[in-house]
Design an enzyme around this catalytic site. Structure first.
Site, PDB file in Angstrom:
ATOM      1  N   HIS A 244       0.812  -1.388  -0.039  1.00 28.82           N
ATOM      2  CA  HIS A 244       0.161   0.090   0.131  1.00 28.82           C
ATOM      3  C   HIS A 244       0.991   1.137  -0.029  1.00 28.82           C
ATOM      4  O   HIS A 244       0.686   2.163  -0.729  1.00 28.82           O
ATOM      5  CB  HIS A 244      -0.765   0.112   1.305  1.00 28.82           C
ATOM      6  CG  HIS A 244      -1.751  -1.151   1.485  1.00 28.82           C
ATOM      7  ND1 HIS A 244      -2.765  -1.656   0.764  1.00 28.82           N
ATOM      8  CD2 HIS A 244      -1.620  -2.310   2.469  1.00 28.82           C
ATOM      9  CE1 HIS A 244      -3.275  -2.599   1.273  1.00 28.82           C
ATOM     10  NE2 HIS A 244      -2.685  -3.113   2.131  1.00 28.82           N
TER      11      HIS A 244
HETATM   12  C1  BDR Z   1      -3.381   1.082   5.199  1.00 30.53           C
HETATM   13  O1  BDR Z   1      -3.774   0.890   6.481  1.00 30.53           O
HETATM   14  C2  BDR Z   1      -2.436   0.529   7.223  1.00 30.53           C
HETATM   15  O2  BDR Z   1      -2.766  -0.482   7.983  1.00 30.53           O
HETATM   16  C3  BDR Z   1      -1.533   0.616   6.241  1.00 30.53           C
HETATM   17  O3  BDR Z   1      -0.101   0.831   6.728  1.00 30.53           O
HETATM   18  C4  BDR Z   1      -1.873   1.202   5.088  1.00 30.53           C
HETATM   19  O4  BDR Z   1      -1.317   2.577   5.225  1.00 30.53           O
HETATM   20  C5  BDR Z   1      -3.907   0.059   4.163  1.00 30.53           C
HETATM   21  O5  BDR Z   1      -5.404  -0.067   4.346  1.00 30.53           O
END
Ligand code: BDR
Ligand code: CA
Length: 317
Positions: A244
């Site tokens: 992500h």
């Molecule tokens: C996002 O949520 C967090 O847990 C991760 O770091 C990322 O930024 C993904 O949905």
């Protein structure tokens, strides 16, 4: 000249990978990290960022503390699922020493405002956690919303959420803040689950870092393996973990990695759709302020990601 970059991190395993990607990218100069809560508390997030910066030999990059909870709440507790996915310490239970230095006295919000004043549109801000600090900067400074260039890991437009059926984790933490950013900032790119769940890291990839025989390679592999293990439980169909936060950094550096839908977005704040990112029906036909990434060149990103992180991990700390 390298473009100035600020990362707003809730550090976090994929936040750590985003930090590593930024440090390994000659196109940008990381001028600061602002710490937010989410995967961990804001204090733990700052601690992890400082420790990682030290491990990567980037002790010149200052770290600033943001607010410790969402704007409509008075406190924050790490969710059980966050500790399951990122480990109780946020970095997959991997032990690395505390940094020798501490966070700055200036607040994250003041640093964001001052940096936009100083660098204007040259600066790129990449939030990869809740939008609380950025929303506070918009409210506190007249020029911030008009001049900040924001590329954020947040939201889900064409796919389901990962916390509720319609809400992505960073938006869900502080829906009012994300709503304010989407409504008021002039230049936003949303890098959400639409694209980040297509760019996966596997244990074959992390084996490459392990084989480097360096401390950095060992740490990166261990924390990413923890994340891959959590995804094997929560999303076994994927066969890896979503990259992500590093994808948001990569798209901030090279927007051509993705294609976009231009939209005016809002975030629903009322149940049962709390945290949903959706087109704002009150701004139909107006000039769009947000580009939502809806497809990504997976191979180009993955190969860049592996190349850059392997180069960073090759050096001994
Ligand atoms: C996002 O949520 C967090 O847990 C991760 O770091 C990322 O930024 C993904 O949905
Ligand atoms: Ca994050």
């Amino acid at each position: 000249m390298a473009r100035p970059l600020i990362l707003d991190l809730d550090t976090g395993i994929d936040d750590t990978l985003a930090l590593a990607y930024a440090l390994a990218s000659p196109e940008v100069e990381l001028i600061g990290v602002t710490a937010t809560y989410g995967n961990v508390t804001v204090e733990q997030g700052a601690r992890n960022s400082l420790a990682m910066l030290e491990m990567f030999g980037a002790t010149h990059v200052p770290v600033f503390l943001g607010p410790g909870h969402a704007r409509t709440r008075s406190s924050f507790e790490v969710a059980e699922i966050s500790s399951f996915i990122h480990g109780a310490n946020g970095i997959g239970e991997v032990e690395i020493p505390d940094a020798a230095r501490a966070a700055q006295d200036t607040s994250a919000v003041d640093f964001l405002i001052d940096s936009v004043r100083r660098y204007g549109e040259d600066l790129v801000i990449v939030p990869t956690g809740p939008s609380t600090s950025v929303a506070a900067a918009i409210e506190a400074s007249k020029g911030f919303a008009d001049n900040a260039h924001i590329v954020m890991m947040a939201g889900a437009l064409t796919v389901p959420g990962n916390v509720t059926a319609c809400s992505e984790a960073n938006v869900y933490q502080d829906p009012e803040a994300a709503d304010l950013v989407f409504r008021r900032a002039r230049d936003v790119t949303m890098v959400g689950l639409d694209v980040t769940l297509r760019t996966l890291l596997t244990s074959a990839d992390t084996a490459q870092w392990k084989s480097l025989g360096t401390k950095r390679g060992e740490v990166l592999a261990a924390l990413a393996d923890y994340y891959i293990g959590a995804y094997a439980t929560t999303s076994p169909h994927l066969g890896g973990c979503g990259l992500h936060d590093p994808l948001a950094v990569a798209i901030a550096i090279d927007p051509d990695l993705a294609t976009y839908v231009e939209l005016n977005l809002k975030v629903d704040t009322a149940a049962p759709l709390r945290g949903r990112t959706i087109g704002d029906e009150t701004r139909l036909g107006q000039v769009a302020n947000t580009r939502v990434a809806v497809s990504v060149d997976v191979e180009a990103f993955r190969s860049r990601f592996m190349h850059r992180l392997s180069a960073l991990a090759s050096a001994s700390s």
